[in-house]
Design a protein around this motif. Structure first.
Motif, PDB file in Angstrom:
ATOM      1  N   LEU A 106       0.840  -1.204   0.000  1.00  0.00           N
ATOM      2  CA  LEU A 106       0.000   0.000   0.000  1.00  0.00           C
ATOM      3  C   LEU A 106       0.870   1.247   0.000  1.00  0.00           C
ATOM      4  N   ASN A 107       0.740   2.053  -1.043  1.00  0.00           N
ATOM      5  CA  ASN A 107       1.506   3.288  -1.169  1.00  0.00           C
ATOM      6  C   ASN A 107       0.713   4.420  -0.533  1.00  0.00           C
ATOM      7  N   ILE A 108       1.221   4.963   0.594  1.00  0.00           N
ATOM      8  CA  ILE A 108       0.501   6.021   1.317  1.00  0.00           C
ATOM      9  C   ILE A 108       1.280   7.340   1.293  1.00  0.00           C
ATOM     10  N   SER A 109       2.031   7.566   0.192  1.00  0.00           N
ATOM     11  CA  SER A 109       2.763   8.833   0.096  1.00  0.00           C
ATOM     12  C   SER A 109       1.816  10.030   0.158  1.00  0.00           C
ATOM     13  N   ILE A 137      -4.523   6.667  -1.679  1.00  0.00           N
ATOM     14  CA  ILE A 137      -3.656   5.500  -1.475  1.00  0.00           C
ATOM     15  C   ILE A 137      -3.853   4.529  -2.628  1.00  0.00           C
ATOM     16  N   SER A 138      -2.760   3.900  -3.078  1.00  0.00           N
ATOM     17  CA  SER A 138      -2.838   2.938  -4.181  1.00  0.00           C
ATOM     18  C   SER A 138      -2.150   1.641  -3.785  1.00  0.00           C
ATOM     19  N   THR A 139      -2.575   0.553  -4.410  1.00  0.00           N
ATOM     20  CA  THR A 139      -2.004  -0.760  -4.121  1.00  0.00           C
ATOM     21  C   THR A 139      -2.194  -1.665  -5.329  1.00  0.00           C
ATOM     22  N   GLY A 140      -1.420  -2.764  -5.372  1.00  0.00           N
ATOM     23  CA  GLY A 140      -1.546  -3.746  -6.435  1.00  0.00           C
ATOM     24  C   GLY A 140      -2.467  -4.883  -6.037  1.00  0.00           C
ATOM     25  N   LEU A 149      -8.980   4.745  -2.213  1.00  0.00           N
ATOM     26  CA  LEU A 149      -8.070   3.615  -2.413  1.00  0.00           C
ATOM     27  C   LEU A 149      -8.206   3.128  -3.854  1.00  0.00           C
ATOM     28  N   SER A 150      -7.100   3.170  -4.605  1.00  0.00           N
ATOM     29  CA  SER A 150      -7.101   2.740  -6.002  1.00  0.00           C
ATOM     30  C   SER A 150      -6.380   1.407  -6.138  1.00  0.00           C
TER      31      SER A 150
END
Length: 831
Positions: free
Chosen positions: A581-584, A589-592, A653-654
């Motif tokens: 989870l990318n929370i920059s 927030i995005s994740t695979g 959340l993407s």
């Protein structure tokens, strides 16, 4: 009664099919052939890749043409009965002309040997200009030649791609082929890890002056990799095969971009070396942006997040390489190449944020104001190496190709963001900082063999190994107590990703019904093994069969029709699979998704191509594409989201999913019209409709179109000007609408010193500093609007100089295939 947009597309498709089939039915039945051999008058050796042009007797422009094979032979089929003039040309030779050639219906006329006499053994300080057509249509691809593209001078690959038929490019450099963004990009027919790190940055690091041509392959045959549901785009870099020492220098400067390139070619006898270096930089630019998201929670409260800020961005990169060719014998060629590439970017910005919550009655429950500072850096380096061997045999068309290529990439990404609260006061600052170094290695080994069984029947077969290994680490620190960054173990991780692809193919090419119909069909089998140590991820192996079939018929010497089918796949890459989870940005927030399956695309295309006597050309391609297990990004809104023990509020959340199927149907029209000898118009138009069918949700349909116009005028022998305008419409997607895009530029070029030097001026969007981009995203409980002001206005100047001497002398005893080819000769084969 008005037609829907979908019905408009289907009517256009129906008319295209009807016209093509009608033209098919009206094809003449019996025509003749012209054969012969072009020979060097001094050495008595065949002249390979000489140009044969066929004129109607008395006409000033040819209506057909062909190149000789490696031994100098040629055959021009389907020539209507009549009287013709035949010419044979090759760089460094005097033109040979044969007048009053009589062709009879159903007959074959053999012209025998056509002798070419050398202009001189060595030409010093002479520039010979052979102008290739801007667009060439072939049975399996379309080739765009940018040598006369004035508005791309001083630009990069993205600037050229905007003009290539069937391709659209948005304002951020994202490329689509017939509306599909899943494209396999190659350089000189080979993959490069430079594309894996950041495609937009890679395409912005290749100067336009270094590009010889761009091949667009919408229906790749079995010989090509199955990856890329949209097709293949192959960028061919300049590599002179002319004997002697020659080269070029290109420099440009502007208000937004600067670049330069150097190319040196040395060839003597059977050995040649090409060296090049190019570098470019995008000057720092500032882009204002704002986002407004309105959402509702389970209690009926309304949350509003407004973000308004600016982002500064700059980019730089370089490419360099050495290519070696050795024609060991007339049947054996060895080629080696090594390249070194780098590109990077740096962005920083400041965003004012206001987050409000009101109840159902409109009462204010909370109001939080903050300022977020952010910074990001990316650096990518790659080293590409390839070694290829080609063997031809006495039997014409029989050949063996062996290729080894390897690409090594080292990439580094770092980012930082800190949020300081201005209201209410006393709230501790939050922030996150991370570094992300990674290594990428891709190795390919392929063997291809071609065997002519009969004059009109050829078999191709081959196998390929493709190994890709990626190692990545993410080291993250979080702001603690509002003052100090400390290690964050929940956001720190590393992984190893390993993918192996084993492929085999068989392809058949035949002419049937007395050369009435050309058929090329094949089947490719690819087995994929993927291993990754992602947390709680088990990626399955899979095998996919990829068929392809092309029917082509020559209606006349100047018109042809083609019907093709191919299956393509899009494997999810490591970024789409990685569940981290990318929370920059804590609010976005995005994740695979490690459960992604490969996307499969079945593509049908009907094409019609017609050339006219005075140089005009039209190409129409109607297409139907259906993707199953369609991979798309989907955004979900959360009031609160728990991640590794931490709670985040007001979060979008993407994540990528296999969302049912997508159908795209449309038509592409390319036309070129020489209005006068000095004035030429080109246009490219795409009209398409995309329908997404997602289980449990209503289908979403969106119509889109792209229009462009290129006008070029020759004021004098060495002075020319150009205008290029492009319009991309907005398009509706499964969760919102993508913005429209308008782009235009003007250019002039003055050539001097016997066309060895030139100076050019360009102006892009000169009347507007920014292009406004408004996009929307929506879901069941939120609605988001994003507005960006993208800086596109620029003014530039470019200089170009060609130097060296050319020697067109052919080796009498030991001639290799590549010797004597001009810069417009055949490109490396892509796979």
């Amino acid at each position: 009664m008005k037609f829907s947009k979908v019905m408009k597309v289907r009517v256009i498709l129906f008319l295209s099919f009807f016209l093509a089939i009608n033209a098919f039915a009206q094809a003449p039945a019996s025509k003749g052939k012209i054969t012969g051999k072009v020979t060097d008058a001094g050495t008595k050796q065949g002249v390979d890749y000489a140009t044969i042009s066929v004129y109607k007797q008395g006409a000033t422009s040819p209506f057909n043409g062909i190149s000789t094979d490696p031994k100098g032979y040629f055959t021009v089929d389907q020539v209507p009965a009549g009287e013709y003039k035949i010419t044979a040309d090759f760089l460094g030779y005097q033109r040979a002309t044969i007048e009053h050639v009589i062709v009879k219906a159903g007959g074959t006329l053999n012209l025998g040997e056509i002798l070419l006499t050398s202009l001189s053994k060595e030409l010093k300080g002479v520039t010979i200009t052979a102008q290739a057509p801007t667009v060439t249509n072939k049975i399996d691809k379309m080739v765009y030649n940018p040598q006369n593209d004035l508005s791309a001078q001083g630009g990069v690959a993205i600037d050229i791609l905007k003009k290539v038929p069937q391709i659209t490019v948005d304002i951020d450099g994202n490329v689509e082929l017939q509306g599909n963004a899943n494209i396999r990009f190659l350089i000189n027919g080979k993959p490069s890890s430079i594309f894996g790190a950041s495609l937009a940055d890679a395409l912005a690091s290749i100067p336009a002056s270094q590009i010889k041509s761009i091949e667009v392959i919408t229906s790749p045959g079995a010989k090509y990799d199955a990856a890329g549901t949209g097709g293949i785009v192959n960028i061919i870099l300049k590599d002179s095969r002319v004997e002697g020492v020659n080269g070029s220098v290109n420099l440009s400067a502007g208000t937004r971009r600067e670049n330069g390139s150097f190319n040196l070619n040395v060839r003597k006898g059977n050995f040649g070396v090409n060296a090049f270096f190019s570098g470019n930089a995008q000057i720092n630019s500032n882009a204002p942006t704002s986002t407004n998201r309105v959402s509702t929670d389970g209690a009926g409260n309304t949350n509003t997040l407004f973000q308004d800020g600016t982002n500064n961005f700059r980019r730089n990169g370089y490419q360099s390489g050495l290519n070696f060719t050795w024609n060991i014998s007339k049947h054996d060629d060895l080629t080696a190449a090594v390249g070194f590439d780098h590109f990077g970017n740096h962005g920083n910005g400041i965003t004012n944020q206001d987050q409000r919550m009101v109840n159902a009655a409109g009462g204010l429950l909370a109001d939080t104001a903050s300022i977020r500072n952010s910074n990001s850096k990316f650096s990518g380096r790659s080293t590409d190496f390839s070694l290829s061997y080609k063997k031809t045999f006495e039997k014409e068309g029989q050949e063996l190709d062996v290729l080894y290529s390897s690409s090594f990439g080292n990439n580094s990404f770092s980012s930082f963001q800190q949020t300081d609260y201005t209201s209410p006061t006393g709230v501790q600052s939050t922030g996150i900082s991370n570094t992300n170094p990674g290594k990428d290695r891709e190795t390919q080994i392929s063997v291809d063999y071609t065997q002519p069984v009969a004059k009109d029947f050829t078999i191709e077969t081959g196998a390929k190994l493709d190994f890709n290994n990626i190692k990545n680490n993410v080291i993250t620190d979080s702001l603690s107590g509002g003052t100090t960054f400390v290690p964050n173990s929940d956001q720190t991780y590393g992984f190893t990703y390993d993918r192996k692809i084993y492929a085999y193919y068989l392809s058949l090419t035949a002419s049937v019904f007395n050369n009435f119909l050309d058929i090329k069909g094949g089947l490719r089998d690819e087995y994929t093994v993927t291993k990754a140590d992602f947390q709680n991820a088990n990626i399955p192996n899979y095998n996919i069969l990829v068929p392809s079939l092309v029917f082509s018929h020559k209606l006349s010497e100047s018109a042809s029709v083609k019907l093709s089918y191919t299956r393509r796949i899009e494997r999810p890459d490591y970024g789409s699979l990685n569940p981290f989870l990318n929370i920059s940005d804590p609010h976005n927030i995005s994740t695979g998704n490690p459960n992604l399956k490969p996307e499969r695309g079945d593509n049908f295309e009907l094409g019609y191509n017609k050339s006219f006597e005075k140089g005009a050309n039209i190409n129409i391609a109607a297409f139907y594409r259906k993707n199953t297990d369609d991979i798309q990004r989907f955004t979900t809104y959360y009031d609160t989201l728990r991640i590794n023990g931490a709670t985040y509020t007001n979060v979008s959340l993407s994540q990528r999913y296999n969302l049912g199927s997508e159908i795209r149907e449309g038509i592409n029209i390319y036309a070129s019209l020489p209005v006068t000898k000095s004035f030429n118009l080109r246009t490219n138009m795409i009209f398409s409709n995309r329908t997404s069918n997602n289980p449990g949700s209503p289908s979403v349909s969106g119509f889109a179109y792209r229009l462009n116009l290129n006008a070029q005028y020759e004021f004098a022998k060495n002075l020319s000007a150009e205008f290029f305008g492009n319009y991309n419409s907005s398009q509706k997607g499964i969760q919102g609408t993508q913005p429209k895009f308008v782009f235009y530029n003007f250019a002039m070029r003055k050539m001097f010193m016997n066309k060895k030097a030139s100076i050019g001026l360009t102006a892009s969007n000169p009347f507007a500093k920014y292009v406004s981009q408004t996009s929307t995203t929506y879901g069941s409980n939120f609605n988001l609007t994003n507005v960006r002001y993208v800086p596109v206005q620029s003014f530039g100047i470019s200089l170009s100089y060609k130097f060296g001497k050319l020697d067109f002398k052919k080796d009498k005893d030991n001639k290799g295939e590549g010797e004597g080819k001009s810069d417009d000769g055949p490109a490396d084969k892509g796979r």
